[in-house]
Structures are given as C-alpha cells and as structure tokens.
Design a protein around this motif. Structure first.
Motif, PDB file in Angstrom:
ATOM      1  N   ALA A 134      69.200  58.420  14.987  1.00 11.89           N
ATOM      2  CA  ALA A 134      67.773  58.100  14.835  1.00 11.89           C
ATOM      3  C   ALA A 134      66.902  59.047  15.653  1.00 11.89           C
ATOM      4  O   ALA A 134      65.823  59.459  15.213  1.00 11.89           O
ATOM      5  CB  ALA A 134      67.512  56.655  15.257  1.00 11.89           C
ATOM      6  N   PHE A 135      67.351  59.423  16.853  1.00 13.81           N
ATOM      7  CA  PHE A 135      66.596  60.357  17.680  1.00 13.81           C
ATOM      8  C   PHE A 135      66.553  61.735  17.035  1.00 13.81           C
ATOM      9  O   PHE A 135      65.514  62.394  17.003  1.00 13.81           O
ATOM     10  CB  PHE A 135      67.207  60.462  19.076  1.00 13.81           C
ATOM     11  CG  PHE A 135      67.110  59.205  19.899  1.00 13.81           C
ATOM     12  CD1 PHE A 135      66.175  58.226  19.601  1.00 13.81           C
ATOM     13  CD2 PHE A 135      67.951  59.001  20.981  1.00 13.81           C
ATOM     14  CE1 PHE A 135      66.079  57.067  20.359  1.00 13.81           C
ATOM     15  CE2 PHE A 135      67.865  57.856  21.754  1.00 13.81           C
ATOM     16  CZ  PHE A 135      66.934  56.884  21.444  1.00 13.81           C
ATOM     17  N   LEU A 136      67.698  62.187  16.542  1.00 15.53           N
ATOM     18  CA  LEU A 136      67.775  63.516  15.940  1.00 15.53           C
ATOM     19  C   LEU A 136      66.928  63.608  14.678  1.00 15.53           C
ATOM     20  O   LEU A 136      66.316  64.636  14.398  1.00 15.53           O
ATOM     21  CB  LEU A 136      69.228  63.856  15.616  1.00 15.53           C
ATOM     22  CG  LEU A 136      70.127  64.161  16.814  1.00 15.53           C
ATOM     23  CD1 LEU A 136      71.583  64.190  16.386  1.00 15.53           C
ATOM     24  CD2 LEU A 136      69.741  65.485  17.466  1.00 15.53           C
ATOM     25  N   LYS A 137      66.902  62.538  13.924  1.00 17.21           N
ATOM     26  CA  LYS A 137      66.164  62.549  12.666  1.00 17.21           C
ATOM     27  C   LYS A 137      64.663  62.466  12.893  1.00 17.21           C
ATOM     28  O   LYS A 137      63.880  63.195  12.257  1.00 17.21           O
ATOM     29  CB  LYS A 137      66.615  61.384  11.784  1.00 17.21           C
ATOM     30  CG  LYS A 137      65.933  61.343  10.427  1.00 17.21           C
ATOM     31  CD  LYS A 137      66.466  60.192   9.583  1.00 17.21           C
ATOM     32  CE  LYS A 137      65.787  60.145   8.219  1.00 17.21           C
ATOM     33  NZ  LYS A 137      66.288  59.012   7.393  1.00 17.21           N
ATOM     34  N   VAL A 138      64.233  61.621  13.809  1.00 15.63           N
ATOM     35  CA  VAL A 138      62.804  61.378  14.009  1.00 15.63           C
ATOM     36  C   VAL A 138      62.158  62.442  14.895  1.00 15.63           C
ATOM     37  O   VAL A 138      61.051  62.902  14.624  1.00 15.63           O
ATOM     38  CB  VAL A 138      62.578  59.976  14.610  1.00 15.63           C
ATOM     39  CG1 VAL A 138      61.106  59.766  14.951  1.00 15.63           C
ATOM     40  CG2 VAL A 138      63.056  58.908  13.637  1.00 15.63           C
ATOM     41  N   ASN A 139      62.847  62.850  15.949  1.00 15.29           N
ATOM     42  CA  ASN A 139      62.225  63.783  16.890  1.00 15.29           C
ATOM     43  C   ASN A 139      63.240  64.786  17.421  1.00 15.29           C
ATOM     44  O   ASN A 139      63.576  64.787  18.611  1.00 15.29           O
ATOM     45  CB  ASN A 139      61.590  63.028  18.056  1.00 15.29           C
ATOM     46  CG  ASN A 139      60.472  63.816  18.715  1.00 15.29           C
ATOM     47  OD1 ASN A 139      60.457  65.040  18.663  1.00 15.29           O
ATOM     48  ND2 ASN A 139      59.545  63.124  19.334  1.00 15.29           N
ATOM     49  N   PRO A 140      63.749  65.671  16.565  1.00 14.26           N
ATOM     50  CA  PRO A 140      64.770  66.626  17.013  1.00 14.26           C
ATOM     51  C   PRO A 140      64.266  67.589  18.081  1.00 14.26           C
ATOM     52  O   PRO A 140      65.043  68.021  18.931  1.00 14.26           O
ATOM     53  CB  PRO A 140      65.143  67.369  15.726  1.00 14.26           C
ATOM     54  CG  PRO A 140      63.958  67.209  14.826  1.00 14.26           C
ATOM     55  CD  PRO A 140      63.413  65.853  15.144  1.00 14.26           C
ATOM     56  N   MET A 141      62.966  67.919  18.048  1.00  3.50           N
ATOM     57  CA  MET A 141      62.441  68.850  19.045  1.00  3.50           C
ATOM     58  C   MET A 141      62.469  68.224  20.428  1.00  3.50           C
ATOM     59  O   MET A 141      62.751  68.905  21.426  1.00  3.50           O
ATOM     60  CB  MET A 141      61.016  69.253  18.670  1.00  3.50           C
ATOM     61  CG  MET A 141      60.485  70.420  19.490  1.00  3.50           C
ATOM     62  SD  MET A 141      61.444  71.924  19.208  1.00  3.50           S
ATOM     63  CE  MET A 141      61.099  72.813  20.731  1.00  3.50           C
ATOM     64  N   LYS A 142      62.208  66.956  20.507  1.00  4.36           N
ATOM     65  CA  LYS A 142      62.247  66.258  21.798  1.00  4.36           C
ATOM     66  C   LYS A 142      63.682  66.175  22.313  1.00  4.36           C
ATOM     67  O   LYS A 142      63.929  66.357  23.504  1.00  4.36           O
ATOM     68  CB  LYS A 142      61.652  64.853  21.658  1.00  4.36           C
ATOM     69  CG  LYS A 142      61.393  64.139  22.980  1.00  4.36           C
ATOM     70  CD  LYS A 142      60.757  62.784  22.714  1.00  4.36           C
ATOM     71  CE  LYS A 142      60.428  62.052  24.004  1.00  4.36           C
ATOM     72  NZ  LYS A 142      59.278  62.622  24.704  1.00  4.36           N
ATOM     73  N   VAL A 143      64.623  65.915  21.410  1.00  9.66           N
ATOM     74  CA  VAL A 143      66.036  65.891  21.804  1.00  9.66           C
ATOM     75  C   VAL A 143      66.440  67.272  22.321  1.00  9.66           C
ATOM     76  O   VAL A 143      67.107  67.399  23.354  1.00  9.66           O
ATOM     77  CB  VAL A 143      66.938  65.484  20.622  1.00  9.66           C
ATOM     78  CG1 VAL A 143      68.412  65.587  21.014  1.00  9.66           C
ATOM     79  CG2 VAL A 143      66.619  64.059  20.169  1.00  9.66           C
ATOM     80  N   TYR A 144      66.021  68.304  21.601  1.00 14.65           N
ATOM     81  CA  TYR A 144      66.361  69.663  22.024  1.00 14.65           C
ATOM     82  C   TYR A 144      65.761  69.965  23.395  1.00 14.65           C
ATOM     83  O   TYR A 144      66.435  70.540  24.268  1.00 14.65           O
ATOM     84  CB  TYR A 144      65.858  70.674  21.000  1.00 14.65           C
ATOM     85  CG  TYR A 144      66.193  72.103  21.367  1.00 14.65           C
ATOM     86  CD1 TYR A 144      67.451  72.630  21.094  1.00 14.65           C
ATOM     87  CD2 TYR A 144      65.263  72.915  22.005  1.00 14.65           C
ATOM     88  CE1 TYR A 144      67.768  73.939  21.456  1.00 14.65           C
ATOM     89  CE2 TYR A 144      65.571  74.215  22.368  1.00 14.65           C
ATOM     90  CZ  TYR A 144      66.827  74.726  22.086  1.00 14.65           C
ATOM     91  OH  TYR A 144      67.138  76.010  22.456  1.00 14.65           O
ATOM     92  N   ALA A 145      64.509  69.576  23.589  1.00 15.77           N
ATOM     93  CA  ALA A 145      63.846  69.846  24.865  1.00 15.77           C
ATOM     94  C   ALA A 145      64.554  69.141  26.018  1.00 15.77           C
ATOM     95  O   ALA A 145      64.736  69.715  27.104  1.00 15.77           O
ATOM     96  CB  ALA A 145      62.388  69.413  24.799  1.00 15.77           C
ATOM     97  N   LEU A 146      64.977  67.898  25.789  1.00 13.59           N
ATOM     98  CA  LEU A 146      65.691  67.169  26.832  1.00 13.59           C
ATOM     99  C   LEU A 146      67.037  67.824  27.136  1.00 13.59           C
ATOM    100  O   LEU A 146      67.402  68.016  28.299  1.00 13.59           O
ATOM    101  CB  LEU A 146      65.904  65.717  26.407  1.00 13.59           C
ATOM    102  CG  LEU A 146      64.682  64.802  26.480  1.00 13.59           C
ATOM    103  CD1 LEU A 146      64.997  63.434  25.890  1.00 13.59           C
ATOM    104  CD2 LEU A 146      64.223  64.649  27.924  1.00 13.59           C
ATOM    105  N   ALA A 147      67.764  68.161  26.086  1.00 14.77           N
ATOM    106  CA  ALA A 147      69.064  68.805  26.284  1.00 14.77           C
ATOM    107  C   ALA A 147      68.903  70.129  27.024  1.00 14.77           C
ATOM    108  O   ALA A 147      69.674  70.454  27.932  1.00 14.77           O
ATOM    109  CB  ALA A 147      69.753  69.013  24.937  1.00 14.77           C
ATOM    110  N   ALA A 148      67.883  70.888  26.633  1.00  9.36           N
ATOM    111  CA  ALA A 148      67.641  72.180  27.279  1.00  9.36           C
ATOM    112  C   ALA A 148      67.221  72.000  28.736  1.00  9.36           C
ATOM    113  O   ALA A 148      67.614  72.787  29.606  1.00  9.36           O
ATOM    114  CB  ALA A 148      66.573  72.955  26.504  1.00  9.36           C
TER     115      ALA A 148
END
Length: 283
Positions: free
Chosen positions: A126-140
């Motif tokens: 659900a996180f990846l689908k709705v807000n992948p940029m936010k997931v990427y930013a957190l991971a980065a």
C-alpha cells in the motif's frame, strides 16, 4: 526531579508488575513504560551497554525503579516496544508518517531485529503504490539500498519534475536523488529506442491470403501517430502503463479497412509492451 506541575501517566499496555526499569517518553505528555531490562538488553545493544554502567538514573517515586528519559514521544515508544516485546502483537502501521519516527528510534537504540521488521513494513504494498516517492526518500535517508531499489521501480509511474516537496526529502542525499533521475533517464531512452527500432507495422492481408490488402490501409499512419505520442509520454513517465492503454492507443481512430480488434498488427504492440516491461534498470 520532575516539577510538581508535570503530569506523568503510566502506559496501560506496558505496566508490568515485575518491571525493573521505566522508559519515560518526552514532554509535554510524559508516559512511563514499566518494562524489563532483560528484554531491552536482548533487543538493543544501546540498552545492553547502558545497563552495565553504574546506575546514576533518577528513581521513580513509590516503585523506586530507575528511570530512563528518552526524547521520543509516547506513541513512538509504544510502537517501538510493541515491535520487540514477544508477548505483544506487532504494531500495525497505517501511514509512513507513523513508521518513520519508530524506525528512527530503532536505529538510534540499535535494535537490529526491530529495524529488520520495520524495513519490511517500509515496503508494504500500500505504501509503494500510494506514495513510492516517500518510500524512496525514507529508504534513501537511512541508506537502505535494497529498499531504495524496490521503491525506485514504483516511481517510474511518476513525473519527477512535478513531484511536490516533502519533509522526508530533507534528509535524502543528492546522491540518491541523482541516481533516481539517472535511472528514469536510462529507462526512458531504452524504451524510446525500442519504439524507434521495433519492426514497423505491415499492411494487412486478407484471411485467405489471396486478395490483395486494401489499397488505402492506414496502419502506417496509426503507427507513426502512436509512436510520436508514446515517445512524448515517455519523457514524463518512463513506463508502459500509459502508452499501451486502450484510450491512449485509440486516440487516433482506426480505419474501416483494418479492424481494430482483428488486425494482426496489434500483436506488434503487445510484443513491444512486453519488451519495454522487460527493461530492468535500478538506481
């Protein structure tokens, strides 16, 4: 010592009668979590080291238990403890805004097992689908290479230049953002090259193979128009999710001499989509 005006409550969940330490969350709503040194030590090298040092902490009135003051709010500590306590179900994270401070606390207190669990939560579909940029930013931000690679693939559906600024991007390095932009560009160029070099459409023959093709079959016009629009769309989103949709393909009407549903040339579009989907680039 706490001032008389300070109100300190006790967690309903973490209020063990045999607790031997109190974790106290930050102001203004201070909450005492009466827990066990043993579990904290097993879960955290930070607390393991702390509990081997001479006890210089303040003592809680009535219980006389040592108090460890932390800078995290009560909700964060509650979710973090739920992650490490074996008798408590793992917490449910509905938003990335809730996950981030807990993940940060787990890293701060060196709770490696909890970090592993929370990194899996970060890749919640659900996180990846709705807000992948936010997931990427957190991971980065936390230098989670594997999670950043997964999230980067989901950002292909986004136009990076139009993405709004978000707080999570403040702690993401330029290195990770540049890698993401480079990945988008490489995939876009690879997809455009496939479109430009893929076998072109050929005039349709009749089913029996005997009659000549219609003299004014406009498959070429359809192909050239679609190709030009597809290449422009790939500049914004380097993915096949838009350019092969029915609405996008048939913005140009198909000619009567070439059935839009039976034309063998449509197989070329299917093959081309499969080829673009097979392009694999990561950050």
């Amino acid at each position: 010592m706490e001032s008389e005006s300070t109100t300190i409550t006790t967690s309903e969940t973490f209020n063990y009668p045999n607790a031997d330490v109190i974790i106290r969350s930050s102001a203004p709503n201070k909450v005492d979590f009466r827990v066990h040194k043993f579990i904290l030590s097993l879960s955290s090298s930070f607390f393991e080291t702390m509990f081997t040092l001479p006890d210089a902490s303040q003592k809680a009135p009535k219980t006389n238990l040592p108090v460890v003051d932390v800078s995290e709010p009560a909700n964060t500590i509650d979710l973090l403890l739920r992650t490490i306590y074996p008798s408590i179900p793992e917490p449910i994270f509905d938003t990335l805004n809730t996950l981030r401070p807990v993940l940060g606390a787990a890293l701060k207190f060196k709770m490696q097992a909890a970090v592993v669990v929370l990194r899996r939560v970060l890749l919640k579909p659900a996180f990846l689908k709705v807000n992948p940029m936010k997931v990427y930013a957190l991971a980065a931000s936390y230098d989670f290479e594997d999670e950043a690679k997964v999230a980067s693939q989901y950002t292909l559906n986004l136009e990076l230049s139009t993405q709004p600024l978000m707080e999570d991007m403040k702690t993401m390095s330029a290195y990770y953002y540049h890698r993401l932009m480079m990945m988008h560009r490489r995939r876009r160029e690879a997809a455009r090259t496939l479109i430009q070099t893929f076998p072109p459409l050929t005039p349709v023959k009749s089913r029996d193979g005997q009659r000549p093709p219609p003299p004014k079959c406009t498959c070429w016009d359809f192909w050239n128009s679609w190709k030009a629009r597809a290449e422009m769309e790939l500049i914004h989103k380097p993915t096949s999710n838009v350019i092969f949709t029915h609405d996008f393909c048939y913005q140009n009407s198909r000619p009567d001499s070439c059935s839009r549903y039976n034309c063998p040339n449509l197989k070329i579009l299917d093959n081309l989509k499969n080829s673009i989907d097979a392009i694999v680039f990561t950050i």
